[in-house]
Design a protein around this motif. Sequence first.
Motif, PDB file in Angstrom:
ATOM      1  N   CYS A 139      -4.551   9.074 -16.322  1.00  0.00           N
ATOM      2  CA  CYS A 139      -5.719   9.067 -17.205  1.00  0.00           C
ATOM      3  C   CYS A 139      -5.314   9.422 -18.639  1.00  0.00           C
ATOM      4  CB  CYS A 139      -6.769  10.056 -16.707  1.00  0.00           C
ATOM      5  SG  CYS A 139      -7.572   9.631 -15.147  1.00  0.00           S
ATOM      6  N   TRP A 140      -4.514  10.471 -18.788  1.00  0.00           N
ATOM      7  CA  TRP A 140      -4.117  10.924 -20.126  1.00  0.00           C
ATOM      8  C   TRP A 140      -3.248   9.885 -20.843  1.00  0.00           C
ATOM      9  CZ3 TRP A 140      -2.355  16.134 -17.706  1.00  0.00           C
ATOM     10  CH2 TRP A 140      -3.463  16.981 -17.539  1.00  0.00           C
ATOM     11  N   ASP A 141      -2.250   9.353 -20.113  1.00  0.00           N
ATOM     12  CA  ASP A 141      -1.269   8.466 -20.740  1.00  0.00           C
ATOM     13  C   ASP A 141      -1.632   6.996 -20.614  1.00  0.00           C
ATOM     14  OD1 ASP A 141       0.106  10.710 -21.438  1.00  0.00           O
ATOM     15  OD2 ASP A 141       1.588  10.573 -19.829  1.00  0.00           O
ATOM     16  N   GLU A 142      -2.731   6.707 -19.935  1.00  0.00           N
ATOM     17  CA  GLU A 142      -3.303   5.363 -19.876  1.00  0.00           C
ATOM     18  C   GLU A 142      -2.342   4.346 -19.259  1.00  0.00           C
ATOM     19  OE1 GLU A 142      -4.884   4.453 -23.759  1.00  0.00           O
ATOM     20  OE2 GLU A 142      -5.779   6.426 -23.944  1.00  0.00           O
ATOM     21  N   PHE A 143      -1.932   4.620 -18.029  1.00  0.00           N
ATOM     22  CA  PHE A 143      -1.179   3.626 -17.262  1.00  0.00           C
ATOM     23  C   PHE A 143      -1.866   3.425 -15.913  1.00  0.00           C
ATOM     24  CE2 PHE A 143       1.154   7.651 -16.460  1.00  0.00           C
ATOM     25  CZ  PHE A 143       1.103   7.718 -15.074  1.00  0.00           C
ATOM     26  N   SER A 144      -1.670   2.252 -15.346  1.00  0.00           N
ATOM     27  CA  SER A 144      -2.337   1.897 -14.100  1.00  0.00           C
ATOM     28  C   SER A 144      -1.694   2.606 -12.913  1.00  0.00           C
ATOM     29  CB  SER A 144      -2.288   0.387 -13.889  1.00  0.00           C
ATOM     30  OG  SER A 144      -0.948  -0.035 -13.675  1.00  0.00           O
ATOM     31  N   VAL A 145      -2.456   2.684 -11.826  1.00  0.00           N
ATOM     32  CA  VAL A 145      -1.934   3.189 -10.562  1.00  0.00           C
ATOM     33  C   VAL A 145      -2.335   2.232  -9.450  1.00  0.00           C
ATOM     34  CG1 VAL A 145      -1.883   5.638 -11.205  1.00  0.00           C
ATOM     35  CG2 VAL A 145      -3.972   4.662 -10.238  1.00  0.00           C
ATOM     36  N   GLU A 189     -14.152   7.847  -4.401  1.00  0.00           N
ATOM     37  CA  GLU A 189     -14.060   9.242  -3.975  1.00  0.00           C
ATOM     38  C   GLU A 189     -12.583   9.566  -3.797  1.00  0.00           C
ATOM     39  OE1 GLU A 189     -16.593  10.862  -0.970  1.00  0.00           O
ATOM     40  OE2 GLU A 189     -18.045   9.217  -1.207  1.00  0.00           O
ATOM     41  N   VAL A 190     -12.099  10.521  -4.568  1.00  0.00           N
ATOM     42  CA  VAL A 190     -10.667  10.829  -4.540  1.00  0.00           C
ATOM     43  C   VAL A 190     -10.182  11.233  -3.146  1.00  0.00           C
ATOM     44  CG1 VAL A 190      -8.868  12.325  -5.502  1.00  0.00           C
ATOM     45  CG2 VAL A 190     -10.644  11.377  -6.995  1.00  0.00           C
ATOM     46  N   PRO A 191     -10.963  12.003  -2.342  1.00  0.00           N
ATOM     47  CA  PRO A 191     -10.485  12.310  -0.987  1.00  0.00           C
ATOM     48  C   PRO A 191     -10.267  11.084  -0.111  1.00  0.00           C
ATOM     49  CG  PRO A 191     -12.223  13.827  -1.616  1.00  0.00           C
ATOM     50  CD  PRO A 191     -12.191  12.755  -2.658  1.00  0.00           C
ATOM     51  N   ARG A 192     -10.872   9.938  -0.464  1.00  0.00           N
ATOM     52  CA  ARG A 192     -10.696   8.715   0.322  1.00  0.00           C
ATOM     53  C   ARG A 192      -9.471   7.906  -0.126  1.00  0.00           C
ATOM     54  NH1 ARG A 192     -14.598   7.399   3.756  1.00  0.00           N
ATOM     55  NH2 ARG A 192     -16.567   8.537   3.666  1.00  0.00           N
ATOM     56  N   ILE A 193      -8.819   8.328  -1.206  1.00  0.00           N
ATOM     57  CA  ILE A 193      -7.574   7.678  -1.608  1.00  0.00           C
ATOM     58  C   ILE A 193      -6.456   8.256  -0.745  1.00  0.00           C
ATOM     59  CG2 ILE A 193      -5.974   7.233  -3.503  1.00  0.00           C
ATOM     60  CD1 ILE A 193      -8.275   7.673  -5.452  1.00  0.00           C
ATOM     61  N   VAL A 194      -5.823   7.411   0.046  1.00  0.00           N
ATOM     62  CA  VAL A 194      -4.825   7.904   1.002  1.00  0.00           C
ATOM     63  C   VAL A 194      -3.397   7.766   0.479  1.00  0.00           C
ATOM     64  CG1 VAL A 194      -6.339   7.449   2.966  1.00  0.00           C
ATOM     65  CG2 VAL A 194      -4.752   5.669   2.207  1.00  0.00           C
ATOM     66  N   ALA A 195      -3.201   6.965  -0.575  1.00  0.00           N
ATOM     67  CA  ALA A 195      -1.865   6.818  -1.160  1.00  0.00           C
ATOM     68  C   ALA A 195      -2.019   6.390  -2.610  1.00  0.00           C
ATOM     69  CB  ALA A 195      -1.040   5.788  -0.389  1.00  0.00           C
ATOM     70  N   ILE A 196      -1.077   6.830  -3.445  1.00  0.00           N
ATOM     71  CA  ILE A 196      -1.128   6.492  -4.869  1.00  0.00           C
ATOM     72  C   ILE A 196       0.296   6.403  -5.399  1.00  0.00           C
ATOM     73  CG2 ILE A 196      -1.332   8.917  -5.544  1.00  0.00           C
ATOM     74  CD1 ILE A 196      -3.023   8.001  -7.928  1.00  0.00           C
ATOM     75  N   GLU A 197       0.519   5.436  -6.283  1.00  0.00           N
ATOM     76  CA  GLU A 197       1.805   5.322  -6.957  1.00  0.00           C
ATOM     77  C   GLU A 197       1.579   4.734  -8.348  1.00  0.00           C
ATOM     78  OE1 GLU A 197       4.279   2.791  -4.629  1.00  0.00           O
ATOM     79  OE2 GLU A 197       3.266   0.952  -5.240  1.00  0.00           O
ATOM     80  N   ARG A 198       2.533   4.970  -9.216  1.00  0.00           N
ATOM     81  CA  ARG A 198       2.412   4.466 -10.580  1.00  0.00           C
ATOM     82  C   ARG A 198       2.420   2.936 -10.582  1.00  0.00           C
ATOM     83  NH1 ARG A 198       4.580   7.068 -15.901  1.00  0.00           N
ATOM     84  NH2 ARG A 198       4.275   5.370 -17.387  1.00  0.00           N
ATOM     85  N   GLY A 199       1.523   2.348 -11.392  1.00  0.00           N
ATOM     86  CA  GLY A 199       1.457   0.895 -11.490  1.00  0.00           C
ATOM     87  C   GLY A 199       2.309   0.350 -12.621  1.00  0.00           C
ATOM     88  N   GLY A 200       2.131  -0.912 -12.925  1.00  0.00           N
ATOM     89  CA  GLY A 200       2.982  -1.564 -13.914  1.00  0.00           C
ATOM     90  C   GLY A 200       2.299  -1.941 -15.198  1.00  0.00           C
ATOM     91  N   HIS A 201       1.076  -1.416 -15.443  1.00  0.00           N
ATOM     92  CA  HIS A 201       0.339  -1.807 -16.635  1.00  0.00           C
ATOM     93  C   HIS A 201      -0.005  -0.596 -17.492  1.00  0.00           C
ATOM     94  CE1 HIS A 201      -0.431  -5.170 -13.852  1.00  0.00           C
ATOM     95  NE2 HIS A 201      -0.533  -5.920 -14.933  1.00  0.00           N
TER      96      HIS A 201
END
Length: 229
Positions: A139-145, A189-201
Amino acid sequence: MRLLEALRRLPKPVTAMRLAAETEISTRQLYRDIATLRAGGVLIDGTAGYGYTLTEDPALPPQSFSRLEIEALMLGIASLGDFGDTALATAGRNALARIVATLPDRQARQAAHATMRSWRPPEPRAAITIDLALLREACWDEFSVRIAYRDANERMTEREILPLGLSYSPRTLMLVAWCLLREAHRTFEVPRIVAIERGGHSFRPRRVRLLRDYVALRTAEWKAKAPTA
């Protein structure tokens, strides 16, 4: 710097044993560090066996607040714990400790004995399993996930999103985002996000505009649903 931070943050007076544990050094080294800080102009009251109090911190400029402003700061920081975000609550307490360390003695006593308290009946909250630090950084650095998301019907989807902001409440934590798959605003809902990684945008500097558009969209929806006089 770790010793100064501990002296600002911990309840006064702070024993040498507690300070040594917080800064991960021996008590012998702690006494040497206290002497070094004093020699550098930091006013630290107290002695071994009693405890230490930071009475003047040259690293921080003096501050002054009204009694009501002090109550507002204490109440606001204390309420962070109601959201169940441990890292955010800890950061708030650390920031508050630095603020209190800059107050004149009378105002520091007011902060120590604030009359207002935050309390809510405990509510069950779904556990958050992803790395919140990565989400905040995005959010702060404005890159996708890229996320894997389980919706209310237990269906799993994977998508890349532009995270715009987090919305805290006692019940859950919501993420406002622009979905690259749907090309539209979405809330998750953040608790429903089961995995996250940095995106390419990178979407800098679009975050403010996208968030403003989301607020305008929701405001228009609420006005349309509001009963007319």
